[in-house]
Design a protein around this motif. Structure first.
Motif, PDB file in Angstrom:
ATOM      1  N   GLU A 185       0.957  -1.857   0.222  1.00 23.81           N
ATOM      2  CA  GLU A 185       0.112   0.393  -0.026  1.00 23.81           C
ATOM      3  C   GLU A 185       0.886   1.322  -0.124  1.00 23.81           C
ATOM      4  N   PHE A 186       0.620   2.181  -0.624  1.00 25.53           N
ATOM      5  CA  PHE A 186       1.260   3.576  -0.557  1.00 25.53           C
ATOM      6  C   PHE A 186       1.411   3.513   0.694  1.00 25.53           C
ATOM      7  N   THR A 187       0.172   3.969   1.137  1.00 25.09           N
ATOM      8  CA  THR A 187       0.791   4.250   3.060  1.00 25.09           C
ATOM      9  C   THR A 187       1.860   3.715   4.029  1.00 25.09           C
ATOM     10  N   GLU A 188       3.102   2.646   2.688  1.00 21.20           N
ATOM     11  CA  GLU A 188       3.708   2.419   3.192  1.00 21.20           C
ATOM     12  C   GLU A 188       5.103   3.338   3.294  1.00 21.20           C
ATOM     13  N   LEU A 189       4.710   4.365   2.743  1.00 22.30           N
ATOM     14  CA  LEU A 189       5.524   5.820   2.584  1.00 22.30           C
ATOM     15  C   LEU A 189       5.573   6.139   3.832  1.00 22.30           C
ATOM     16  N   LEU A 190       4.656   5.944   4.636  1.00 22.90           N
ATOM     17  CA  LEU A 190       5.067   7.133   5.763  1.00 22.90           C
ATOM     18  C   LEU A 190       5.605   6.192   7.153  1.00 22.90           C
ATOM     19  N   ASP A 191       6.067   5.051   6.528  1.00 17.31           N
ATOM     20  CA  ASP A 191       6.791   4.495   7.943  1.00 17.31           C
ATOM     21  C   ASP A 191       8.114   4.858   7.536  1.00 17.31           C
ATOM     22  N   GLU A 192       8.694   4.671   8.715  1.00 16.89           N
ATOM     23  CA  GLU A 192       9.947   5.226   9.147  1.00 16.89           C
ATOM     24  C   GLU A 192      11.074   4.860   8.107  1.00 16.89           C
ATOM     25  N   LYS A 193      11.175   3.186   8.689  1.00 19.11           N
ATOM     26  CA  LYS A 193      12.137   2.453   7.558  1.00 19.11           C
ATOM     27  C   LYS A 193      12.521   3.356   5.769  1.00 19.11           C
ATOM     28  N   MET A 194      11.063   2.608   5.588  1.00 24.40           N
ATOM     29  CA  MET A 194      10.922   3.238   4.123  1.00 24.40           C
ATOM     30  C   MET A 194      11.793   5.158   4.123  1.00 24.40           C
ATOM     31  N   GLN A 195      11.253   6.167   4.458  1.00 25.81           N
ATOM     32  CA  GLN A 195      11.963   7.259   4.882  1.00 25.81           C
ATOM     33  C   GLN A 195      13.212   7.091   4.966  1.00 25.81           C
ATOM     34  N   GLU A 196      13.629   6.371   5.510  1.00 23.55           N
ATOM     35  CA  GLU A 196      14.896   6.471   6.209  1.00 23.55           C
ATOM     36  C   GLU A 196      15.798   5.931   4.767  1.00 23.55           C
ATOM     37  N   ARG A 197      15.296   4.663   4.232  1.00 24.29           N
ATOM     38  CA  ARG A 197      15.679   4.896   3.085  1.00 24.29           C
ATOM     39  C   ARG A 197      15.927   6.064   1.931  1.00 24.29           C
ATOM     40  N   LEU A 198      14.861   5.940   1.850  1.00 26.18           N
ATOM     41  CA  LEU A 198      14.700   7.133   0.847  1.00 26.18           C
ATOM     42  C   LEU A 198      15.828   8.062   0.856  1.00 26.18           C
ATOM     43  N   ARG A 199      15.793   9.306   2.050  1.00 29.67           N
ATOM     44  CA  ARG A 199      16.816   9.735   2.852  1.00 29.67           C
ATOM     45  C   ARG A 199      18.022   9.339   1.690  1.00 29.67           C
ATOM     46  N   LEU A 207       5.805  13.313   6.864  1.00 28.05           N
ATOM     47  CA  LEU A 207       6.487  12.737   6.451  1.00 28.05           C
ATOM     48  C   LEU A 207       7.897  13.226   5.731  1.00 28.05           C
ATOM     49  N   MET A 208       8.788  13.028   6.297  1.00 26.77           N
ATOM     50  CA  MET A 208      10.831  13.406   6.386  1.00 26.77           C
ATOM     51  C   MET A 208      11.298  13.191   5.538  1.00 26.77           C
TER      52      MET A 208
END
Length: 361
Positions: A69-83, A108-109
């Motif tokens: 689901e696109f809501t996984e974008l809000l997971d901290e691990k996902m955001q850390e990966r993107l950063r 969404l950091m």
């Protein structure tokens, strides 16, 4: 609420020589990724498994991140990966369709291209109306309650729904009848009733001009114009009037595609002024105003009066018709300029000028 200082700290840790452009795998992602690749950026796609075939057939994505689901974008691990990938996210309609504006502005950091505070104004139709009226645009009449309906209106849901669940009504009785029919079809629920926006149906041609607001150049550019292809309202004309009455058709306005439009040149000055006025008012409401793409959803009458009924403060799917071919982008930039590439060009120039923080929120 995530502030500019927090985003600046994140950007400060980015490797500016390896900025990647990322977005959710839907809506206008191919447009965004093609433009990013043409300007030399690495691309990152957050994608549902069923949609991965798109990026296999069109090899525009360097890093494909699969989610349920696109809501996984809000997971901290996902955001850390993107950063870690130095990602700048490009918001489009699926961001506000699958995530709330509160989540986008508070949780969404990851840096986003644009002014994310304006997403609040886009998601609330009353706020939109205030913004557009203050900008001096002509708007259709709105009604507070179904009991106030005294003419043909269009009933709309809040937020980016792609026309799903919209319907016409011309009286309070007709409104509740149509609402019940839409609810039976599963397109609306009883919980939707209090938040439905009731707007006069302006008779004319639907026209959607898309603009690009450049903070770096202090300019608003007209890049594309389109109209929507909506089911089943655009196919109802194939059914004879007698049969339409017999089967009591209640057509939907779900968008299934877009057409490019070239307007009469005499209309362009007003279309351009409207874009300028909307951006100037946005500067007052949420400085520095609109950053990047936005679209005005309008109706032009047979008297050449332009009514604006909505605004999208980000890239819209209608700009997909202009990939490589938009006449308005061509007039300004020459060949092969379109919204996805214009976004990438602004980011590229921001990196070059060391002004990345000015175009991100």
């Amino acid at each position: 609420m995530i502030g500019s200082e927090e985003i600046s700290k994140i950007i400060g840790k980015y490797d500016k020589t390896k900025i990647a452009i990322g977005t959710l795998g839907s809506h206008s992602s191919l447009n965004i990724f093609k433009g990013a690749k043409e300007e030399g950026f690495r691309t990152v796609c957050i994608c549902k498994e069923k949609d991965a075939i798109m990026y296999q057939k069109y090899p525009l994505v360097d890093d494909l991140i699969m989610v349920k689901e696109f809501t996984e974008l809000l997971d901290e691990k996902m955001q850390e990966r993107l950063r870690k990938l130095n990602v700048v996210l490009i918001p489009h309609g699926s961001f506000t369709a699958y995530l709330s504006t509160e989540q986008l502005t508070n949780n969404l950091m990851v840096p986003m291209f644009g002014n994310r505070q304006l997403l609040h104004w886009e998601a609330n139709r009353k706020s939109q109306e205030e913004w557009l009226r203050k900008a001096g645009l002509r708007l259709p009449v709105t009604f507070k309650t179904p009991e106030d309906i005294d003419r043909l209106i269009i009933a709309k849901l809040q937020g980016a729904k792609g026309g799903r669940g919209y319907f016409l009504a011309n009286s309070p009785e007709n409104f509740y009848k149509q609402f019940k029919e839409m609810a039976k079809r599963g397109m609306l629920t009883e919980e939707d009733l209090p938040s439905i926006h009731l707007q006069e149906y302006a008779l004319g041609v639907n026209v959607y001009p898309s603009y690009f607001s450049s903070i770096l150049n202090d300019d608003v550019e007209l890049l594309a114009i389109d109209r929507r292809y909506e089911s089943a309202v655009d196919s109802i004309g194939k059914i004879p009037a007698r049969q339409q009455l017999e089967i009591e058709i209640n057509p939907t306005y779900t968008v299934i595609g877009n057409f490019p439009i070239v307007l009469r040149e005499s209309l362009l000055p007003e279309i351009m002024r409207m874009g300028e006025n909307v951006h100037n008012k946005a500067r007052e409401l949420t400085p520095p105003g609109i950053i990047g793409p936005f679209c005005l959803e309008t109706v032009i009458t047979d008297e050449a009066e332009i009514y604006t009924f909505e605004i999208s403060a980000r890239i819209v799917a209608g700009t997909n018709v202009g990939i490589g071919t938009s006449p308005y982008a061509y007039l300004r930039y020459g060949e092969n300029m379109y919204m996805g590439r214009r976004i990438a060009l602004e980011l590229k120039e921001a990196v070059k000028q060391r002004r990345l923080q000015d175009v991100l929120g």
